[in-house]
Design an enzyme around this catalytic site. Structure first.
Site, PDB file in Angstrom:
ATOM      1  N   THR A   9      -2.622  -2.904  -9.262  1.00 36.67           N
ATOM      2  CA  THR A   9      -2.946  -3.553 -10.540  1.00 36.67           C
ATOM      3  C   THR A   9      -2.996  -2.563 -11.706  1.00 36.67           C
ATOM      4  OG1 THR A   9      -5.257  -3.293  -9.933  1.00 36.67           O
ATOM      5  CG2 THR A   9      -4.269  -5.448  -9.523  1.00 36.67           C
ATOM      6  N   VAL A  12       0.395   2.488 -13.300  1.00 37.65           N
ATOM      7  CA  VAL A  12       1.478   2.994 -12.443  1.00 37.65           C
ATOM      8  C   VAL A  12       1.856   1.935 -11.404  1.00 37.65           C
ATOM      9  CG1 VAL A  12       2.117   4.767 -10.765  1.00 37.65           C
ATOM     10  CG2 VAL A  12       0.827   5.394 -12.811  1.00 37.65           C
ATOM     11  N   ARG A  37     -12.470  -5.855  -7.062  1.00 32.61           N
ATOM     12  CA  ARG A  37     -12.465  -6.674  -8.291  1.00 32.61           C
ATOM     13  C   ARG A  37     -11.184  -7.482  -8.425  1.00 32.61           C
ATOM     14  NH1 ARG A  37     -14.297  -1.650  -9.864  1.00 32.61           N
ATOM     15  NH2 ARG A  37     -12.203  -0.935 -10.338  1.00 32.61           N
ATOM     16  N   CYS A 125       2.416  14.054 -14.072  1.00 33.35           N
ATOM     17  CA  CYS A 125       3.504  13.453 -14.859  1.00 33.35           C
ATOM     18  C   CYS A 125       4.164  14.460 -15.805  1.00 33.35           C
ATOM     19  CB  CYS A 125       2.985  12.243 -15.621  1.00 33.35           C
ATOM     20  SG  CYS A 125       1.417  12.514 -16.435  1.00 33.35           S
ATOM     21  N   SER A 155      -1.232   6.103 -22.065  1.00 33.36           N
ATOM     22  CA  SER A 155      -1.114   5.498 -20.732  1.00 33.36           C
ATOM     23  C   SER A 155      -1.217   6.541 -19.627  1.00 33.36           C
ATOM     24  CB  SER A 155       0.187   4.701 -20.597  1.00 33.36           C
ATOM     25  OG  SER A 155       1.270   5.482 -21.026  1.00 33.36           O
ATOM     26  N   GLY A 156      -1.178   7.829 -20.001  1.00 31.83           N
ATOM     27  CA  GLY A 156      -1.454   8.877 -19.014  1.00 31.83           C
ATOM     28  C   GLY A 156      -2.859   8.739 -18.442  1.00 31.83           C
ATOM     29  N   HIS A 238       5.623  10.774 -22.318  1.00 35.03           N
ATOM     30  CA  HIS A 238       5.164  12.093 -22.741  1.00 35.03           C
ATOM     31  C   HIS A 238       6.343  12.883 -23.328  1.00 35.03           C
ATOM     32  CE1 HIS A 238       1.541  11.107 -20.828  1.00 35.03           C
ATOM     33  NE2 HIS A 238       1.563  11.898 -19.768  1.00 35.03           N
TER      34      HIS A 238
HETATM   35  P1  A2P Z   1      -8.468  -2.507 -10.128  1.00 40.37           P
HETATM   36  O1  A2P Z   1      -7.473  -3.009 -11.128  1.00 40.37           O
HETATM   37  O2  A2P Z   1      -8.882  -3.565  -9.161  1.00 40.37           O
HETATM   38  O3  A2P Z   1      -9.607  -1.745 -10.746  1.00 40.37           O
HETATM   39  P2  A2P Z   1      -5.203   2.756 -13.699  1.00 40.37           P
HETATM   40  O4  A2P Z   1      -4.715   4.140 -13.347  1.00 40.37           O
HETATM   41  O5  A2P Z   1      -4.247   2.009 -14.572  1.00 40.37           O
HETATM   42  O6  A2P Z   1      -6.602   2.777 -14.231  1.00 40.37           O
HETATM   43  O7  A2P Z   1      -5.254   1.935 -12.309  1.00 40.37           O
HETATM   44  C1  A2P Z   1      -6.057   2.327 -11.242  1.00 40.37           C
HETATM   45  C2  A2P Z   1      -5.729   1.481 -10.015  1.00 40.37           C
HETATM   46  O8  A2P Z   1      -6.594   1.910  -8.961  1.00 40.37           O
HETATM   47  C3  A2P Z   1      -5.963  -0.002 -10.203  1.00 40.37           C
HETATM   48  O9  A2P Z   1      -5.034  -0.738  -9.444  1.00 40.37           O
HETATM   49  C4  A2P Z   1      -7.368  -0.155  -9.647  1.00 40.37           C
HETATM   50  O10 A2P Z   1      -7.669  -1.457  -9.190  1.00 40.37           O
HETATM   51  C5  A2P Z   1      -7.297   0.775  -8.466  1.00 40.37           C
HETATM   52  N1  A2P Z   1      -8.641   1.134  -8.013  1.00 40.37           N
HETATM   53  C6  A2P Z   1      -9.686   1.562  -8.748  1.00 40.37           C
HETATM   54  N2  A2P Z   1     -10.787   1.743  -7.972  1.00 40.37           N
HETATM   55  C7  A2P Z   1     -10.411   1.424  -6.709  1.00 40.37           C
HETATM   56  C8  A2P Z   1     -11.094   1.366  -5.446  1.00 40.37           C
HETATM   57  N3  A2P Z   1     -12.375   1.717  -5.327  1.00 40.37           N
HETATM   58  N4  A2P Z   1     -10.384   0.971  -4.353  1.00 40.37           N
HETATM   59  C9  A2P Z   1      -9.093   0.629  -4.455  1.00 40.37           C
HETATM   60  N5  A2P Z   1      -8.398   0.639  -5.625  1.00 40.37           N
HETATM   61  C10 A2P Z   1      -9.045   1.026  -6.737  1.00 40.37           C
END
Ligand code: A2P
Length: 339
Positions: A9, A12, A37, A125, A155-156, A238
């Protein structure tokens, strides 16, 4: 071939889905994981809606796991994924400097991926984008010293970085104060020379990642590198100004010709025609744009150049998928289910 994305989600993760849709990687089944979540939400893939699941504590029933949920998740769970028989391509910094873990940009050191023991690391990256442009020059002319100044998109810092830029810009334009949460200071109409934490030598971890990881990818510990990493108020892609001192002198024409032949590079270098690398033109592109190639005024026979690369693609999702494609093309990814 069953592929799993952990962090599906995120910023990346979103790109991983898009890149996989157009990939030559033969994917029979795709599993999506994120935090609890997001469990139950759906994401589009190949004309279908796939349901996101909470990332389990133990192994995942997949041949390849593309992990992009941050270093702590990878550090905690990757050993179980490997023990379960999966090949892990990890986008976090957790294993990048581990001598047993190959750090791979396929155009530069693809063969290193074949020596994996379960985990292959995707570079930082900024490093991956620079490596695509610098590796051909290093091979031909021998880079002795490399000075990098970066212009890094919000977005980094993930999806929350994008959201902070948009929300704060809206507030500033409406004469409201911008409250910094993701970044150290308000990012709209600003540049912030602070990415990740400061070390004792005064450099940030982001800057030292460029130093350590570039040396590992290019296989050259003698390479002298210095980096200043700066966050700027762009959404994506970047850019980097790179100065190279070379062992054997190169003219800009020689460098341009070489880079035109190089995989993963688009030479965009016609200043008179206002053609040079920029985030607006490099966004969404698989190739790294390279331009403003000129003779260094400081290092005789050296070069100055400017690059722009979509860090969510070549700096993350695309590179990860290309590693899997490389392994599959080499017959090193046959699937876990034995006939
Ligand atoms: P979620 O969207 O449910 O929070 P970004 O780098 O864009 O912040 O994305 C981080 C990714 O890592 C998202 O898909 C996020 O899911 C996921 N993530 C964050 N915390 C956890 C966790 N404790 N277990 C699994 N995935 C996680």
């Amino acid at each position: 071939m069953r592929v799993a994305i952990v962090g599906a989600t995120g910023a990346v993760g979103h790109e991983l889905l898009r890149v996989l849709e157009g990939s030559t990687l033969k994917t029979d089944d795709l599993l999506l994981y994120a935090s609890p979540r997001s469990a139950g939400t759906t994401l589009p893939f190949g004309g279908r809606e796939l349901t996101v699941q909470a990332t389990p504590e133990g192994s995942i029933d997949a041949d390849v796991i593309l992990a992009s949920a941050g270093g702590s998740i990878s550090k905690a769970l990757a050993p179980a994924w490997v023990a379960g028989g999966s090949v892990v391509i990890d986008n976090s910094s957790a294993f990048r400097l581990d001598p047993d873990v190959p750090l791979v940009v396929p155009e530069v050191n693809g063969a290193a991926a074949l020596r994996h023991r379960g985990i292959i690391a995707n570079p930082n990256c900024t490093t991956a984008i620079a490596a695509v442009a610098v590796a051909p020059l290093h091979r031909a002319f021998g880079v002795r010293r490399m000075i990098v100044s970066t212009y890094q998109a919000t977005s980094g810092a993930g999806q929350k970085g994008i959201e902070e830029l948009l929300a704060q810009t809206h507030r500033v334009l409406h004469d409201q104060p911008a409250q910094a949460e993701v970044f150290a200071h308000p990012i709209p109409f600003n540049v912030i020379p602070h990415i990740d934490t400061f070390g004792e030598n005064g450099y940030t971890r982001e800057e030292m990642k460029v130093v350590w990881e570039t040396r590992k990818i290019l296989g050259d510990d003698a390479l002298q590198i210095s980096c200043t990493a700066v966050r700027i108020p762009t959404l994506r892609t970047h850019a980097e100004a790179i100065t190279l001192e070379l062992e054997r002198p190169a003219t800009p024409d020689e460098a341009r010709e070489l880079l035109r032949q190089a995989a993963g590079v688009e030479v965009r270098d016609d200043p008179a025609g206002k053609l040079y690398p920029m985030p607006l033109t490099a966004t969404g592109k698989y190739d790294v744009e390279v331009g403003r190639i000129r003779s260094s005024l400081v290092f005789e026979g050296g070069l100055d150049l400017f690059v722009a690369g979509d860090q969510l693609l070549k700096g993350a999702a695309l590179n990860a998928v290309q590693i899997a494609e490389y392994l599959q093309a080499q017959g090193a990814l046959r699937g876990r289910v034995q006939g």
